[in-house]
Design an enzyme around this catalytic site. Structure first.
Site, PDB file in Angstrom:
ATOM      1  N   GLY A 156       5.082  -7.632 -10.031  1.00  0.00           N
ATOM      2  CA  GLY A 156       4.424  -8.729  -9.302  1.00  0.00           C
ATOM      3  C   GLY A 156       4.325  -9.970 -10.168  1.00  0.00           C
ATOM      4  O   GLY A 156       4.061  -9.870 -11.365  1.00  0.00           O
ATOM      5  N   ARG A 206      11.297  -5.836  -7.996  1.00  0.00           N
ATOM      6  CA  ARG A 206      11.096  -4.425  -8.318  1.00  0.00           C
ATOM      7  C   ARG A 206      12.460  -3.775  -8.131  1.00  0.00           C
ATOM      8  O   ARG A 206      13.159  -4.057  -7.170  1.00  0.00           O
ATOM      9  CB  ARG A 206      10.016  -3.828  -7.409  1.00  0.00           C
ATOM     10  CG  ARG A 206       8.652  -4.485  -7.691  1.00  0.00           C
ATOM     11  CD  ARG A 206       7.489  -3.733  -7.093  1.00  0.00           C
ATOM     12  NE  ARG A 206       6.227  -4.225  -7.645  1.00  0.00           N
ATOM     13  CZ  ARG A 206       5.430  -5.126  -7.044  1.00  0.00           C
ATOM     14  NH1 ARG A 206       5.746  -5.607  -5.865  1.00  0.00           N
ATOM     15  NH2 ARG A 206       4.322  -5.515  -7.624  1.00  0.00           N
ATOM     16  N   THR A 237       0.146  -9.527 -15.290  1.00  0.00           N
ATOM     17  CA  THR A 237      -0.296  -8.985 -13.991  1.00  0.00           C
ATOM     18  C   THR A 237      -1.682  -9.529 -13.685  1.00  0.00           C
ATOM     19  O   THR A 237      -2.527  -9.632 -14.580  1.00  0.00           O
ATOM     20  CB  THR A 237      -0.336  -7.443 -13.980  1.00  0.00           C
ATOM     21  OG1 THR A 237      -1.019  -7.026 -12.778  1.00  0.00           O
ATOM     22  CG2 THR A 237      -1.049  -6.838 -15.161  1.00  0.00           C
ATOM     23  N   ASP A 294      -3.786  -7.910 -12.122  1.00  0.00           N
ATOM     24  CA  ASP A 294      -4.679  -6.757 -11.924  1.00  0.00           C
ATOM     25  C   ASP A 294      -5.535  -6.389 -13.141  1.00  0.00           C
ATOM     26  O   ASP A 294      -6.486  -5.627 -13.002  1.00  0.00           O
ATOM     27  CB  ASP A 294      -3.868  -5.512 -11.517  1.00  0.00           C
ATOM     28  CG  ASP A 294      -3.065  -5.724 -10.240  1.00  0.00           C
ATOM     29  OD1 ASP A 294      -3.452  -6.589  -9.437  1.00  0.00           O
ATOM     30  OD2 ASP A 294      -2.044  -5.023 -10.052  1.00  0.00           O
ATOM     31  N   ASP A 352      -4.912  -4.361 -15.375  1.00  0.00           N
ATOM     32  CA  ASP A 352      -4.952  -2.896 -15.497  1.00  0.00           C
ATOM     33  C   ASP A 352      -4.034  -2.364 -16.591  1.00  0.00           C
ATOM     34  O   ASP A 352      -3.521  -1.255 -16.490  1.00  0.00           O
ATOM     35  CB  ASP A 352      -4.605  -2.256 -14.141  1.00  0.00           C
ATOM     36  CG  ASP A 352      -3.213  -2.644 -13.660  1.00  0.00           C
ATOM     37  OD1 ASP A 352      -2.618  -3.584 -14.226  1.00  0.00           O
ATOM     38  OD2 ASP A 352      -2.712  -2.001 -12.717  1.00  0.00           O
ATOM     39  N   ARG A 407      -4.427  -3.561  -6.745  1.00  0.00           N
ATOM     40  CA  ARG A 407      -3.768  -2.258  -6.563  1.00  0.00           C
ATOM     41  C   ARG A 407      -4.820  -1.160  -6.678  1.00  0.00           C
ATOM     42  O   ARG A 407      -5.774  -1.171  -5.923  1.00  0.00           O
ATOM     43  CB  ARG A 407      -2.643  -2.066  -7.573  1.00  0.00           C
ATOM     44  CG  ARG A 407      -1.593  -1.074  -7.103  1.00  0.00           C
ATOM     45  CD  ARG A 407      -0.511  -0.904  -8.150  1.00  0.00           C
ATOM     46  NE  ARG A 407       0.305  -2.064  -8.337  1.00  0.00           N
ATOM     47  CZ  ARG A 407       1.506  -2.249  -7.797  1.00  0.00           C
ATOM     48  NH1 ARG A 407       2.023  -1.318  -7.047  1.00  0.00           N
ATOM     49  NH2 ARG A 407       2.202  -3.325  -8.021  1.00  0.00           N
ATOM     50  N   GLY A 416     -22.042 -13.186  -6.655  1.00  0.00           N
ATOM     51  CA  GLY A 416     -23.367 -12.663  -6.319  1.00  0.00           C
ATOM     52  C   GLY A 416     -23.333 -11.741  -5.108  1.00  0.00           C
ATOM     53  O   GLY A 416     -24.204 -11.810  -4.241  1.00  0.00           O
ATOM     54  N   GLU A 454     -23.666  -8.593  -2.633  1.00  0.00           N
ATOM     55  CA  GLU A 454     -24.719  -7.589  -2.439  1.00  0.00           C
ATOM     56  C   GLU A 454     -24.160  -6.184  -2.708  1.00  0.00           C
ATOM     57  O   GLU A 454     -24.895  -5.296  -3.125  1.00  0.00           O
ATOM     58  CB  GLU A 454     -25.269  -7.664  -1.002  1.00  0.00           C
ATOM     59  CG  GLU A 454     -26.341  -8.731  -0.798  1.00  0.00           C
ATOM     60  CD  GLU A 454     -25.844 -10.151  -0.907  1.00  0.00           C
ATOM     61  OE1 GLU A 454     -24.693 -10.412  -0.528  1.00  0.00           O
ATOM     62  OE2 GLU A 454     -26.599 -11.014  -1.400  1.00  0.00           O
ATOM     63  N   GLN A 510      -4.046 -14.971  -3.938  1.00  0.00           N
ATOM     64  CA  GLN A 510      -4.528 -14.657  -5.295  1.00  0.00           C
ATOM     65  C   GLN A 510      -3.412 -14.634  -6.330  1.00  0.00           C
ATOM     66  O   GLN A 510      -3.667 -14.685  -7.532  1.00  0.00           O
ATOM     67  CB  GLN A 510      -5.190 -13.271  -5.302  1.00  0.00           C
ATOM     68  CG  GLN A 510      -6.488 -13.230  -4.559  1.00  0.00           C
ATOM     69  CD  GLN A 510      -6.870 -11.812  -4.164  1.00  0.00           C
ATOM     70  OE1 GLN A 510      -7.676 -11.173  -4.815  1.00  0.00           O
ATOM     71  NE2 GLN A 510      -6.302 -11.308  -3.083  1.00  0.00           N
TER      72      GLN A 510
HETATM   73  P1  ADP Z   1       4.521  -3.742 -12.832  1.00  0.00           P
HETATM   74  O1  ADP Z   1       5.424  -4.038 -13.948  1.00  0.00           O
HETATM   75  O2  ADP Z   1       3.779  -4.953 -12.329  1.00  0.00           O
HETATM   76  O3  ADP Z   1       3.613  -2.557 -13.108  1.00  0.00           O
HETATM   77  P2  ADP Z   1       6.172  -2.048 -11.116  1.00  0.00           P
HETATM   78  O4  ADP Z   1       5.381  -0.818 -11.334  1.00  0.00           O
HETATM   79  O5  ADP Z   1       6.657  -2.333  -9.735  1.00  0.00           O
HETATM   80  O6  ADP Z   1       5.405  -3.361 -11.540  1.00  0.00           O
HETATM   81  O7  ADP Z   1       7.428  -1.979 -12.103  1.00  0.00           O
HETATM   82  C1  ADP Z   1       8.343  -3.051 -12.172  1.00  0.00           C
HETATM   83  C2  ADP Z   1       9.720  -2.502 -12.407  1.00  0.00           C
HETATM   84  O8  ADP Z   1       9.780  -1.835 -13.675  1.00  0.00           O
HETATM   85  C3  ADP Z   1      10.189  -1.461 -11.409  1.00  0.00           C
HETATM   86  O9  ADP Z   1      10.679  -2.021 -10.227  1.00  0.00           O
HETATM   87  C4  ADP Z   1      11.309  -0.788 -12.188  1.00  0.00           C
HETATM   88  O10 ADP Z   1      12.482  -1.563 -12.162  1.00  0.00           O
HETATM   89  C5  ADP Z   1      10.751  -0.799 -13.609  1.00  0.00           C
HETATM   90  N1  ADP Z   1      10.125   0.502 -13.889  1.00  0.00           N
HETATM   91  C6  ADP Z   1       8.951   0.976 -13.433  1.00  0.00           C
HETATM   92  N2  ADP Z   1       8.730   2.233 -13.852  1.00  0.00           N
HETATM   93  C7  ADP Z   1       9.804   2.583 -14.576  1.00  0.00           C
HETATM   94  C8  ADP Z   1      10.199   3.780 -15.265  1.00  0.00           C
HETATM   95  N3  ADP Z   1       9.431   4.854 -15.298  1.00  0.00           N
HETATM   96  N4  ADP Z   1      11.369   3.759 -15.921  1.00  0.00           N
HETATM   97  C9  ADP Z   1      12.178   2.673 -15.890  1.00  0.00           C
HETATM   98  N5  ADP Z   1      11.865   1.529 -15.259  1.00  0.00           N
HETATM   99  C10 ADP Z   1      10.706   1.482 -14.605  1.00  0.00           C
HETATM  100  O1  F6P Z   2       0.257  -5.985  -9.130  1.00  0.00           O
HETATM  101  C1  F6P Z   2      -0.068  -7.191  -8.506  1.00  0.00           C
HETATM  102  C2  F6P Z   2      -0.298  -6.980  -7.029  1.00  0.00           C
HETATM  103  O2  F6P Z   2      -0.609  -8.227  -6.437  1.00  0.00           O
HETATM  104  C3  F6P Z   2      -1.389  -5.957  -6.687  1.00  0.00           C
HETATM  105  O3  F6P Z   2      -2.679  -6.470  -6.820  1.00  0.00           O
HETATM  106  C4  F6P Z   2      -1.005  -5.586  -5.285  1.00  0.00           C
HETATM  107  O4  F6P Z   2      -1.423  -4.291  -4.980  1.00  0.00           O
HETATM  108  C5  F6P Z   2       0.495  -5.659  -5.318  1.00  0.00           C
HETATM  109  O5  F6P Z   2       0.867  -6.465  -6.419  1.00  0.00           O
HETATM  110  C6  F6P Z   2       1.115  -6.230  -4.050  1.00  0.00           C
HETATM  111  O6  F6P Z   2       2.477  -6.157  -4.178  1.00  0.00           O
HETATM  112  P1  F6P Z   2       3.488  -6.887  -3.166  1.00  0.00           P
HETATM  113  O7  F6P Z   2       3.475  -8.342  -3.490  1.00  0.00           O
HETATM  114  O8  F6P Z   2       4.783  -6.230  -3.459  1.00  0.00           O
HETATM  115  O9  F6P Z   2       2.970  -6.643  -1.793  1.00  0.00           O
END
Ligand code: ADP
Ligand code: F6P
Length: 324
Positions: free
Chosen positions: A15, A76, A129, A131, A133, A175, A189, A191, A256
């Site tokens: 993303g 992706r 990202t 997120d 995370d 996510r 703020g 609730e 966002q």
């Molecule tokens: P983010 O990087 O935001 O966590 P994704 O989880 O969609 O987003 O991962 C982005 C890209 O990274 C995936 O589309 C894929 O090309 C690559 N990727 C994700 N997981 C793996 C993996 N286990 N091994 C190799 N490439 C990966």
């Molecule tokens: O990882 C960033 C994010 O915006 C998450 O917060 C959300 O779940 C996801 O990507 C949405 O992905 P997409 O733009 O592929 O719908």
């Protein structure tokens, strides 16, 4: 130590996040200032596999620091998850003389970077990202802008919610992670703050809380709901039925992810981009850059991916107290 890096490749993956452009600019300009070449890889690993690779110059990153999104585009890529795709990606890096690769993205993108590192490509990951995370860092590129955008949107919903004496459920992104929800919950703020990491699914408790707050004179009731919990429309319907108070759901969505990055996102992304190049130049590769305890740091990519992260319990408990 790895051999001297001469050409750096840079890509954005997963993303998009505001501040990615500032990171790209910093990678390009730091590398050029150090006498290195830079190649921009478009559309993340998809573009790498399709050899969508362009030479980058100092001017090619002019006028981008203030822009949201990523000038390199992002994607992706399923093929990168296959062994065949991964080998091909490493071969393409070699073919184009890319001996250092900066991957700007989230955990998934770092998994791809780790595979490439194991196949002999020097890599550095930058946490990009909204997120927040990623376990090895307290800061990710884009979170600050996203959380400010969400906060402003929630303020607006609150105005109308108060005027109509309604209950409002506002769903924010993240996510499976509740960082945006928790930060907005505090800043707006709210609730009630519902985050994946802590929510027990007890809707009756929320309903009781709404009724109780009404009795003591509250005109609105703001519930910030994390995307990972979802079902905001369903929840609104059930709450309205149970309380008799008009309830509306708003899903803020992709707003966002866009917009001009905040000062913090521009500055931190710039610092991280510059650090990535310095690491590669100094032969310190297969790293992930982070920000911890007030300092920019870097970790071994494998180590970084094995780290775990949870919501700050003190912050969560404080948020609960303040919402009473
Ligand atoms: P983010 O990087 O935001 O966590 P994704 O989880 O969609 O987003 O991962 C982005 C890209 O990274 C995936 O589309 C894929 O090309 C690559 N990727 C994700 N997981 C793996 C993996 N286990 N091994 C190799 N490439 C990966
Ligand atoms: O990882 C960033 C994010 O915006 C998450 O917060 C959300 O779940 C996801 O990507 C949405 O992905 P997409 O733009 O592929 O719908």
């Amino acid at each position: 130590m790895s051999k001297q890096v001469k050409t750096i490749g840079v890509l954005t993956s997963g993303g998009d996040a505001p501040g990615m452009n500032a990171a790209i600019r910093a990678v390009v300009r730091t590398a050029i200032a150090s006498g290195l070449k830079v190649k921009g890889i478009r559309r993340g690993y998809s573009g790498l596999l399709e050899e969508d690779i362009v030479d980058m110059s100092s001017i090619s990153v002019a006028d981008i620091i203030q822009r949201g999104g990523t000038i390199l585009y992002t994607a992706r890529c399923a093929e990168m998850r296959t062994e065949e795709g991964q080998k091909k990606a490493a071969e393409i890096c070699r073919k184009h003389g890319i001996d250092g690769l900066v991957v700007i993205g989230g955990d998934g993108s770092f998994q791809g970077a780790r595979v490439l590192a194991n196949l002999g490509i020097n890599t550095v990951g930058l946490p990009g990202t909204i997120d927040l995370d990623i376990a090895c860092t307290d800061y990710t590129i884009g979170f600050d802008t996203a959380v400010n955008t969400a906060m402003q949107a929630i303020d607006k919903v609150r105005d109308t919610s108060t005027s109509h004496e309604r209950c409002s459920i506002i769903e924010v992104m993240g996510r499976n992670a509740g960082y945006i929800a928790l930060w907005c919950g505090i800043a707006n703020g709210a609730e009630d703050i519902l985050i994946t990491e802590r929510y027990d699914g007890n809707e009756q408790r929320i309903i009781d809380n709404i009724i109780e707050k009404r009795k003591v004179g509250k005109k609105h009731h703001i519930i910030v709901n994390a995307e990972g919990i979802g079902d905001s429309y369903g929840m609104a319907k059930r709450i309205e039925e149970a309380t008799g108070i008009e309830t509306r759901a708003t899903i803020i969505g992709h707003i966002q992810r866009g917009g001009s990055p905040t000062c913090k996102d521009r500055v931190y992304a710039s610092a991280m981009g510059a650090r990535a190049v310095d690491l590669l130049r100094n032969g310190k590769t297969n790293r992930v850059v982070g920000y911890r305890a007030g300092e920019f740091v870097d970790y071994d990519i494998q180590e970084a991916l094995e780290m775990k992260k949870d919501i700050d319990e003190n912050l969560y408990q404080m948020a609960r107290k303040l919402s009473r």
